[in-house]
Motif scaffolding. Sequence first.
Motif, short mmCIF file in Angstrom:
data_model
loop_
_atom_site.label_atom_id
_atom_site.label_comp_id
_atom_site.label_asym_id
_atom_site.label_seq_id
_atom_site.Cartn_x
_atom_site.Cartn_y
_atom_site.Cartn_z
N LEU A 49 -2.19 4.79 -2.95
CA LEU A 49 -2.39 4.62 -1.57
C LEU A 49 -3.90 4.12 -1.50
O LEU A 49 -4.04 3.07 -0.58
CB LEU A 49 -2.22 5.82 -0.79
N ALA A 50 -4.77 4.86 -2.13
CA ALA A 50 -6.23 4.61 -1.86
C ALA A 50 -6.75 3.15 -2.34
O ALA A 50 -7.14 2.51 -1.76
CB ALA A 50 -7.13 5.56 -2.46
N ILE A 51 -5.83 2.87 -3.60
CA ILE A 51 -6.18 1.47 -4.30
C ILE A 51 -5.62 0.41 -3.32
O ILE A 51 -6.35 -0.57 -2.83
CB ILE A 51 -5.86 1.50 -5.57
N ALA A 52 -4.62 0.60 -2.82
CA ALA A 52 -3.94 -0.61 -2.15
C ALA A 52 -4.52 -0.52 -0.89
O ALA A 52 -4.77 -1.72 -0.31
CB ALA A 52 -2.49 -0.24 -1.88
N ALA A 53 -5.20 0.46 -0.29
CA ALA A 53 -5.79 0.37 1.14
C ALA A 53 -7.02 -0.37 0.86
O ALA A 53 -7.59 -1.15 1.78
CB ALA A 53 -6.06 2.06 1.49
N VAL A 54 -7.80 -0.10 -0.11
CA VAL A 54 -8.95 -0.85 -0.36
C VAL A 54 -8.78 -2.11 -0.72
O VAL A 54 -9.65 -3.15 -0.17
CB VAL A 54 -9.86 -0.19 -1.70
N LEU A 55 -7.66 -2.54 -1.25
CA LEU A 55 -7.54 -3.82 -1.71
C LEU A 55 -7.00 -4.70 -0.53
O LEU A 55 -7.05 -5.90 -0.37
CB LEU A 55 -6.56 -4.08 -2.75
N GLY A 56 -6.31 -3.99 0.39
CA GLY A 56 -5.81 -4.78 1.50
C GLY A 56 -4.14 -4.70 1.51
O GLY A 56 -3.61 -4.73 0.52
N PRO A 57 -3.77 -4.74 2.87
CA PRO A 57 -2.21 -4.76 2.91
C PRO A 57 -1.67 -5.92 2.38
O PRO A 57 -1.77 -7.00 2.83
CB PRO A 57 -2.05 -4.70 4.25
N SER A 58 -0.69 -6.00 1.36
CA SER A 58 -0.09 -7.07 0.77
C SER A 58 0.86 -6.34 -0.19
O SER A 58 0.61 -5.48 -1.15
CB SER A 58 -0.78 -8.14 0.37
N PHE A 59 1.96 -7.16 -0.72
CA PHE A 59 2.93 -6.63 -1.56
C PHE A 59 2.30 -6.54 -3.09
O PHE A 59 2.37 -5.61 -3.78
CB PHE A 59 4.30 -7.12 -1.44
N ARG A 60 1.77 -7.84 -3.21
CA ARG A 60 1.07 -7.86 -4.47
C ARG A 60 0.00 -6.67 -4.92
O ARG A 60 -0.03 -6.21 -6.05
CB ARG A 60 0.12 -9.08 -4.67
N ASN A 61 -0.72 -6.38 -3.71
CA ASN A 61 -1.56 -5.03 -4.06
C ASN A 61 -0.99 -3.92 -4.31
O ASN A 61 -1.68 -3.18 -4.93
CB ASN A 61 -2.66 -5.15 -2.95
N ILE A 62 0.32 -3.68 -3.58
CA ILE A 62 1.19 -2.38 -3.86
C ILE A 62 1.45 -2.55 -5.47
O ILE A 62 1.22 -1.50 -6.22
CB ILE A 62 2.38 -2.35 -3.17
N ILE A 63 1.92 -3.57 -5.90
CA ILE A 63 1.97 -3.88 -7.24
C ILE A 63 1.01 -3.20 -8.22
O ILE A 63 0.96 -2.55 -9.20
CB ILE A 63 2.57 -5.11 -7.64
N LEU A 64 -0.21 -3.98 -7.78
CA LEU A 64 -1.45 -3.68 -8.51
C LEU A 64 -1.95 -2.19 -8.68
O LEU A 64 -2.31 -1.70 -9.57
CB LEU A 64 -2.67 -4.62 -7.94
N ALA A 65 -1.63 -1.62 -7.39
CA ALA A 65 -2.09 -0.28 -7.25
C ALA A 65 -1.33 0.65 -7.93
O ALA A 65 -1.68 1.65 -8.87
CB ALA A 65 -2.21 0.08 -5.71
N LEU A 66 0.23 0.31 -8.04
CA LEU A 66 1.13 1.22 -8.66
C LEU A 66 0.84 1.13 -10.20
O LEU A 66 0.72 1.98 -11.19
CB LEU A 66 2.31 0.92 -8.54
N ALA A 67 0.60 -0.30 -10.67
CA ALA A 67 0.20 -0.23 -12.07
C ALA A 67 -0.90 0.22 -12.63
O ALA A 67 -1.07 0.89 -13.73
CB ALA A 67 0.07 -1.92 -12.47
N ALA A 68 -1.94 0.34 -11.80
CA ALA A 68 -3.39 0.80 -12.08
C ALA A 68 -3.19 2.51 -12.36
O ALA A 68 -3.90 3.23 -12.91
CB ALA A 68 -4.33 0.67 -10.92
N VAL A 69 -1.88 3.14 -11.77
CA VAL A 69 -1.72 4.44 -11.66
C VAL A 69 -0.86 5.11 -12.52
O VAL A 69 -1.12 6.01 -13.32
CB VAL A 69 -1.39 4.91 -10.31
N PHE A 70 0.36 4.26 -12.87
CA PHE A 70 1.42 4.78 -13.82
C PHE A 70 1.35 4.94 -15.13
O PHE A 70 1.89 5.52 -15.87
CB PHE A 70 2.89 4.16 -13.38
#
Lengths: 395, 337, 304
Positions: free
Chosen positions: C154-175
Amino acid sequence: MTEDWLLKVDDLGVQFHSPRGTSQAVDGVSFTMKPHETLALVGETGCGKSVTARSILRLVAQPPGEYSSGSVQLRNDDGSVTDILSAPERVVRNIRGNRVSMIFQDPGKALNPALTVGRQLAEVFGEHRLGMVLEKAGLPTSRPGGTLVKIAQQRAGWLSVRLFQLFRRDAARALKKAMDDEVASALADTGIANPRKIMGSYPHELSGGMKQRVMIAQALACDPDLLVADEPTTALDVTIQARILRLIHDLQQRRGTAILYITHDLSLVKEFADRVAVMYAGRIVEMGPSDQVLKSPQHPYTQGLLAAIPRADTPRGELEAIAGTVPQLVDAPPQCHFASRCAFAAQACHGHIPQPTVVSEGRLVSCFRFSRAEELDVSAEEMPQPAEAIGGGRR
Amino acid sequence: MQVRDYLIRRLVLLPFIMLGVSVIVFTLTRFTGSPVGIYATPNMTPDEVAALEARYLLDQPIPVQYAAWLGGLLRGDLGWSGVSVAPVTEVIGVKMAATLELAVAAGLIAILAGIALGTIAGVRRNQGPDHAARLFSILGASTPTFWFGLLLLVPFYLWLDWFPLGRSTDAVFASIEHPTGLYTIDALLAGNIVAFGDALRHLILPAVVLGFGAMAIIVRMMRSSMVEAMSEEYVDAARAKGLPEGVVIRRHARRNAFVPTTTVIGLSFGFLLQGSVAVELIFRWPGLGQWVTSAILSGDQATIMAYVLITAAIFMIVNLAVDIAYAYLDRRVVLGG
Amino acid sequence: MSTIETEATAPESAGSVRWARRREVIAEVLRNPLTVVGFVIIAAFLLMALFAPLLTEPNQPDPYQSPRDWANIDSPPGEAGHVLGTDSQGGDVLYGVIWGSRLSLQLSLTVVLTTVVIGTIVGSIAAMRGGRLDNLLMRIVDVFLAIPELIFALAIAAVLGPSFRNIILALAAVFWVKYARIIRGEIIRIKQSEYVAAARVVGDSTWNIFRKDVFPNSVTPMVVQATLDMGNVVLIGATLSFIGLAQAGLTEWGAMVSAGQSGLLAGEWWVSTFAGLAIVLWALAFNLVGDGLRDVLDPKTEGR
């Protein structure tokens, strides 16, 4: 037989069901025990002796287990008979730990690691000697199911225990003292020097020998008529084994308890058992007074078993192992299960189940060497060589 | 004694891991936007902002900046929360109390229901109740919290109107003191039954929704350790004493099965913390989750970062507490060998 | 388990043993009806994602935005040619569910594949090298595990800005951390077991030991975790877009639930319900299969 028996196991059959098939772990086992008698059930691992022992208290888990035949009859003081396998749960519970109790192989596993040993012993008194404990505490015993009874049985919830301690402090104290006295005296009977200290210990804080003493105290707490001891010393250090066996023997002498030993240790049989029953692959193959069976075994398996143990007079290098292995009991064919390993096996042994035959006073052997061809309805050539021709006894 | 060494190691590592978390959070703040925003209030002039930049060393190299930021953090300076129009440290306590009350209530529901279901499933292994409990738990793990919350809102809020949204009724809220910030506890302390009922009515529905997912984890663990416990020899030994089956299950099997289950309680608390974001949003629960979602939508970074730091801290402390509890409960088993 | 000896003397037979074992495992997995149900649902979703353009006419220019039928907003299922109804913008719910399956597949596959690779590399390096590097990497893993997954993403995606691509990036950075931990633990366990000691005595190189003995044996828990994560990733991704971290109007299931939220309280139940149902089915399917795999591959953790 006269009406002088305590336990009668008749044609007991226990099956285990699994995806691989059904295995007949116990197959038509019958024996009778007199009061005060010591019977040893001997056999290799997996021969069904432990299952037989557990069946006496109806402890085989169902499923996967199933009692496929027979009965386990216990004679009550008034002469009536209870079939443990078919009795209602309530009746069986009243027998367990009270009239028939059990000592398990590994006291480290049979004691609950989360409860103090004192508490585990108190459970037995709470279950079977509730009235006595309440009476000694000077408390009324009239209301079954009341809070007082529940607390004595340790079945009350945490809150009611606290409230009881708060509002009936004297009663709580008297109850605790009466219970502690019982537990301490039960522990002291097994030669534990400082029972008050041991009571508050958790099992892991005690040595193996000490744990087995606790188990014995627990089993004998209610002065049972029969004690089933399932390899009571196997898990213990060799140095302690003899002491524990001596303890059980002494307690038996003092209280007149009958004991069923489950063991693979023939030296134990020699020293402590009046009679011995030898089991192989779910069946009793030979039974009789222990000195006679040990001196002159009749069944080929018993002979092999005795030849396989070292004795002081065995010359070096002459110890024999029985050839072959115990057969798989999954969907086993109806035959003598020892036939594949038996030096005497003939055609008849592979097609029929041998029945126990009386060979002399009080001695039974299940082997076709003691049968006649007519009994089986087969020709004489198919029978094994009769035992008399060899002369019996150890070679 | 291994256990104690392990716990001491965990305790020593805790501040270092928090330090690591702070590095991550700091790195995230440098991704975008003006870092000075964490310290600036909206009504500052450019000159004042420049002065602030110099004051907080934002013209200095990154490590120096980090050190300065960390210094502020340690002094309790978490920056300015745009969505709350107040310094973060001033509002975070109230939000945290709200979220903790919700998470703990949900955790209790999850633990009680999870242990009950897991016990039944373990005792009646491969029978009807076991299949039902497993299906229930797998559904709990597969249902998004936000959707489940919405689904329950329709009957219980919209149609029946049993449970209101929010955290309390305004009039009731004003009627008592709030020393702890946990409304149910506050009501009990004030001895006000009406306030307690009000707090409970607001709490139950979101707590049930939140607890459902965490329960799945506990059922699964409880079931398998119950299956194991039921096959232990001491269970047979307890039966051999003549104890009724219910007592054998409760006192002998379940008591031991509970010990390994404690390990997943810490894990499921993480589930509760993350689930609280959506639940608070749906039920208008004024906690950390609702706070952070509004911060995300308005780009309020100081709030987001404070949120990450505080949840990580809570999560780690709960996990450590659970580990200590486990070591305590398990000492007999571990030390007994 | 094949031993060093059989591998050295008869590699083909060891291979065929492995294949026979694999076939046995597959047969056992398929014996559980719930696992089969899971497989069927997954297959249905895959077909749906694959044939999305055939099932529904793709919207132009962006197929991941529902076509708007402004004449029929908030129309209930079955009316005006909308099988599952429309939302408050006239977006077709069925279209969203179908094209949402593509996004879910894209999300879960990308995240799980990249995190498995990263996790394997990090975990293997840590375990095979050991010492200070291992210590450092594992402390980093500890730090990542200190923040609950969704909150970190959530924090990563919030910093990157709202988009589906950023959700993917954020999840990849965490999992990735879970996998690093699993594979390191497995490798260390296997390294200590006897047959690797035997290989070392024989004089195999570290890389060979890793390739032949360590890696194939540590795959099992990774496969189970990856299967479960195929569902988890979609659940967390949907939560993020529900909160508002995806583009507006995206045919992502979580975003659709969010879009239908206000309608739900006005009695228009279909948008949120169908989109949410799609998420549940997706997560359920992978949970069923993952559980089934775990029961068969690793019977210790789940008392059967």
